[in-house]
Scaffold this motif. Structure first.
Motif, PDB file in Angstrom:
ATOM      1  N   ILE A 129       0.823  -1.213   0.000  1.00 56.77           N
ATOM      2  CA  ILE A 129       0.000   0.000   0.000  1.00 56.77           C
ATOM      3  C   ILE A 129       0.856   1.262   0.000  1.00 56.77           C
ATOM      4  N   PRO A 130       1.764   1.458   0.978  1.00 57.09           N
ATOM      5  CA  PRO A 130       2.591   2.662   0.914  1.00 57.09           C
ATOM      6  C   PRO A 130       3.542   2.676  -0.278  1.00 57.09           C
ATOM      7  N   GLU A 131       3.981   1.499  -0.707  1.00 56.54           N
ATOM      8  CA  GLU A 131       4.878   1.439  -1.861  1.00 56.54           C
ATOM      9  C   GLU A 131       4.192   1.957  -3.108  1.00 56.54           C
ATOM     10  N   LEU A 132       2.999   1.440  -3.374  1.00 54.40           N
ATOM     11  CA  LEU A 132       2.271   1.861  -4.573  1.00 54.40           C
ATOM     12  C   LEU A 132       1.777   3.302  -4.434  1.00 54.40           C
ATOM     13  N   ASN A 156      -0.581   0.982 -12.376  1.00 53.18           N
ATOM     14  CA  ASN A 156      -1.196  -0.222 -12.941  1.00 53.18           C
ATOM     15  C   ASN A 156      -0.252  -0.947 -13.899  1.00 53.18           C
ATOM     16  N   SER A 157       0.643  -0.208 -14.554  1.00 55.70           N
ATOM     17  CA  SER A 157       1.592  -0.861 -15.458  1.00 55.70           C
ATOM     18  C   SER A 157       2.724  -1.543 -14.688  1.00 55.70           C
ATOM     19  N   VAL A 158       2.929  -1.140 -13.427  1.00 50.11           N
ATOM     20  CA  VAL A 158       3.977  -1.742 -12.592  1.00 50.11           C
ATOM     21  C   VAL A 158       3.420  -2.865 -11.733  1.00 50.11           C
ATOM     22  N   ASP A 168      -3.646  -3.980 -12.441  1.00 50.27           N
ATOM     23  CA  ASP A 168      -4.905  -3.263 -12.239  1.00 50.27           C
ATOM     24  C   ASP A 168      -5.501  -3.496 -10.851  1.00 50.27           C
ATOM     25  N   LYS A 169      -5.487  -4.741 -10.386  1.00 50.63           N
ATOM     26  CA  LYS A 169      -6.148  -5.045  -9.115  1.00 50.63           C
ATOM     27  C   LYS A 169      -5.523  -4.270  -7.968  1.00 50.63           C
ATOM     28  N   ALA A 170      -4.201  -4.265  -7.906  1.00 50.87           N
ATOM     29  CA  ALA A 170      -3.520  -3.546  -6.826  1.00 50.87           C
ATOM     30  C   ALA A 170      -3.789  -2.050  -6.910  1.00 50.87           C
ATOM     31  N   SER A 171      -3.805  -1.495  -8.112  1.00 50.47           N
ATOM     32  CA  SER A 171      -4.045  -0.062  -8.275  1.00 50.47           C
ATOM     33  C   SER A 171      -5.445   0.326  -7.811  1.00 50.47           C
TER      34      SER A 171
END
Length: 339
Positions: A45-48, A115-117, A120-123
């Motif tokens: 979460i903090p990373e993204l 989302n490219s890294v 989509d789900k994590a974003s």
């Protein structure tokens, strides 16, 4: 009548620097609050979130909140204004994460999109996390009226996203629908950001109305210029790929005007490239040529100047000050910016 500054001629380019300098102490507090509120035991979460929120950017929306509060005489050290500015930034960042997934975008602010890294789900899920953090901040501020303004803004942004999705690649979309989309997706948060600044300063009368109008018109002008720059800007300055809107089949004002003003063969080109996304080598260059031929870019910038003038007029009831002058320059920056 407001003076509209021409885009032509030799003059010093307007910047956000005066506004940033005047609000530097408050914005430093906002940055600290952002870092604290992005913490989570779930490492992703903090990373993204830091990938997006910590990537820089102008932080124009939270800047509007602290500037509006100061314009209304609010103390720069009041933590409620700092929390509201942080809340506004989190709402904005959450919508960007969701936008990039919907638009399948690969680049933002010159960096790969989340989302490219991470996918989509994590974003989407981290975007949801930022929304919940925003609402926690609203509750902590302790004003139901402010909570109402920002929650309605969040709902309106979502409605704008859905409206854009339903009209996506429909080349017959009228300008009125396009304006409805950008008012909801972009301008509503500008308006709410400025309005809650007045509210936290205890100004619920004409100043609140004026600052809401200022933010709304500034936001419309900002998005109009953004959409024009997608066809006229330089990639290094934009921090994104030129022509992204074209490749994604987005209906923006330059395309709408060029389609309406074009010949039958030109309209077939727009139907092929936008409605069916059947795009070939050289199509972007032809699109840029058609937009230029029919004056669509010039008219998009002219509409931006119109809304910019209304934003400037909205500040008319406030006494002259360095802060007011800096906000007026921010309007010119939004219109004249190269990125």
């Amino acid at each position: 009548m407001a003076t509209v500054v021409s885009l032509e001629g030799k003059r010093k380019a307007p910047t956000l620097d005066p506004l940033l300098a005047l609000c530097a102490d408050s914005m430093a507090q906002v940055d600290r609050e952002i870092r604290v509120r992005m913490r989570s035991p779930v490492a992703l979460i903090p990373e993204l979130a830091t990938h997006l929120v910590g990537a820089g950017g102008k932080r124009l929306r939270p800047l509007l909140t602290v500037a509006a509060a100061r314009l209304c005489g609010h103390a720069s050290t009041d933590e409620r204004a700092i929390k509201l500015a942080t809340c506004v930034e989190f709402i904005h960042s959450a919508t960007l994460l969701h936008d990039d997934v919907v638009d399948v975008s690969a680049l933002r602010r010159g960096k790969p999109t989340a989302n490219s890294v991470w996918g989509d789900k994590a974003s989407v899920l981290v975007g949801d996390f930022l929304f919940t953090r925003a609402f926690e901040l609203m509750v902590e501020v302790g004003s139901l009226d402010i909570l109402g303004v920002l929650s309605r803004a969040s709902s309106t942004i979502a409605e704008g996203e859905v409206l854009q999705l339903t009209s996506q690649r429909d080349i017959s979309t009228p300008e009125a629908t396009y304006l409805e989309v950008i008012k909801a997706k972009t301008a509503k948060l500008f308006a709410a950001a400025a309005e809650v600044g007045a509210m936290v300063a205890g100004r619920d009368g004409p100043e609140r109305v004026a600052l809401e109008s200022f933010g709304m018109n500034l936001g419309i002008a900002f998005q109009l210029v953004d959409d024009a720059l997608d066809y006229s800007g330089r990639e290094a300055q934009l921090g994104k790929t030129v022509g992204d809107d074209f490749r994604e089949g987005k209906l923006t004002l330059p395309v709408i005007l060029a389609f309406l003003r074009g010949r039958a063969s030109e309209r077939e080109f727009w139907k092929r490239t936008i409605e069916t996304l059947d795009q070939q080598a050289g199509d972007l260059e032809r699109a840029q040529s058609l937009i230029d031929r029919h004056g669509a870019l010039a008219d998009t910038f002219e509409r931006a100047r119109h809304y910019g003038a209304m934003a400037r007029d909205a500040l008319g009831l406030f006494p002259d000050s360095d802060l007011k002058a800096a906000l007026l320059e921010a309007v010119d920056f939004a219109i004249d910016r190269a990125h």
